[in-house]
Design an enzyme around this catalytic site. Sequence first.
Site, PDB file in Angstrom:
ATOM      1  N   HIS A 278      17.496 -32.453  39.648  1.00  0.00           N
ATOM      2  CA  HIS A 278      17.127 -32.162  38.269  1.00  0.00           C
ATOM      3  C   HIS A 278      15.616 -32.101  38.098  1.00  0.00           C
ATOM      4  O   HIS A 278      15.113 -31.319  37.274  1.00  0.00           O
ATOM      5  CB  HIS A 278      17.732 -33.206  37.342  1.00  0.00           C
ATOM      6  N   HIS A 408      24.441 -21.345  40.704  1.00  0.00           N
ATOM      7  CA  HIS A 408      23.259 -21.916  41.361  1.00  0.00           C
ATOM      8  C   HIS A 408      22.786 -21.066  42.536  1.00  0.00           C
ATOM      9  O   HIS A 408      21.596 -20.765  42.673  1.00  0.00           O
ATOM     10  CB  HIS A 408      23.553 -23.336  41.849  1.00  0.00           C
TER      11      HIS A 408
END
Length: 439
Positions: A278, A408
């Site tokens: 993150h 992703h």
Amino acid sequence: MSAHLVSTPFMSAAPPPRPWVGTEGPRFVTRPAHRHWLMGQARALLDLFRPAALNPRGGFFTLADDGTPNPGRPGLAGVERQLHDTCRTVHGFAIAHLLGLPGADRYVDHGMAFLWDRHRDGTHGGYFWGVDDARATEPVKKAYGHAFVLLAAASAKVVGHPDADRLLADVTAVLRDRFWDEAAGATTEDYTADWAPLEDYRGQNSNMHLTEALMAAFEATGDARSLAMAERIATLIIDRHARRAGWRVPEHFDAAWQVDRAYAGDPMFRPAGTTPGHALEWSRLLVQLWGLGGRRHAWMVEAAGNLFRRAVATGWDAGTGGFYYTLGWDDVPAQADRYWWPCAEGIGAAAALGAVDPDPVFEAWYRRIWGFVDDHVIDRRFGGWIPELDPALNRVCRVFTGKPDLYHALQACLLPLVSPEAGLTRGLAGAGAAALLGS
């Protein structure tokens, strides 16, 4: 930089990880052969997800290891479709359409219809997290899921889908009226079907993805409030909390936005501790947000670099490679398995930072992470990316099964081809073939 906080650059004394990666010559992203390779990897991912992902009963299948549809759970009418999967697939095939791949528009249309007709709650408003062929299987309203509805709507707007404006207007109103906390400058979390709050928890993950979606909405519509909301989230999560935490990104908060270091929730969406992936994701988003805001906020590039440096110094296994999934607050690996998505985010962040900062460390990491993905993550038997590896780099299925998403990996392949100061769909829409392929 915030006036009330002292900047603390992150400097790592750790030696560079092996194997050695050279940074000689032009950046990889400027080389036509590398750009063609990236496009080839993107095409391979899209080829895996079509036609198997398209569910004839509406929405999309998730895929098993071999690229076939995952079976449904007992007791369901068909298979469950979760909101983020539906939205990410719409986004992915909007990207495919922008690349000029025939048939991608069918997938966008199929997903947009399912979002409106099945995920949307026609009684109370908002979008159900999970639905099957007959009903809402998980009628909760999640901020995380609604962020992806906004992303899907913005991507559909960029490719000219006729229902994009309707979806954009609807989900924007829901986010602002039901989820947004104006005093905090961030989103609240989960609600029942009729909008009763489910918990006092506040999370950075939903806010991070809302930042991504708000930027996409701003690019698609020019709505200045969307950009302002994204800037407020980034200020709260990164310029306030991550800066104070030595460029670790706190994941979990109480209703007053105080960090809850003891929180341990869902291992997929709310794992305990800190998540290096993150920090890498925020690194890239901050470069884009800095650009979209007219480069007014210098702290964003400073923070992006510091987040990246800490994440690679503490989150990368210097012995075998790959990013640990989570760390404790002492930076000791907590969940040492390696997931595909932190690598994808690291690639995007390294490419973005390398475009705005001449420090060769970003190019070295761009090459290193792609080298690990090429060696260990790309599935050369069945296609796609392997989602989980254990510390010895053997495949495991502790949290994810099959090929969890297109989102992703596809973005990792294509973000390096566009300006880091634009989102992917807007960047692709404005780029010609020569610019994309470097020829």
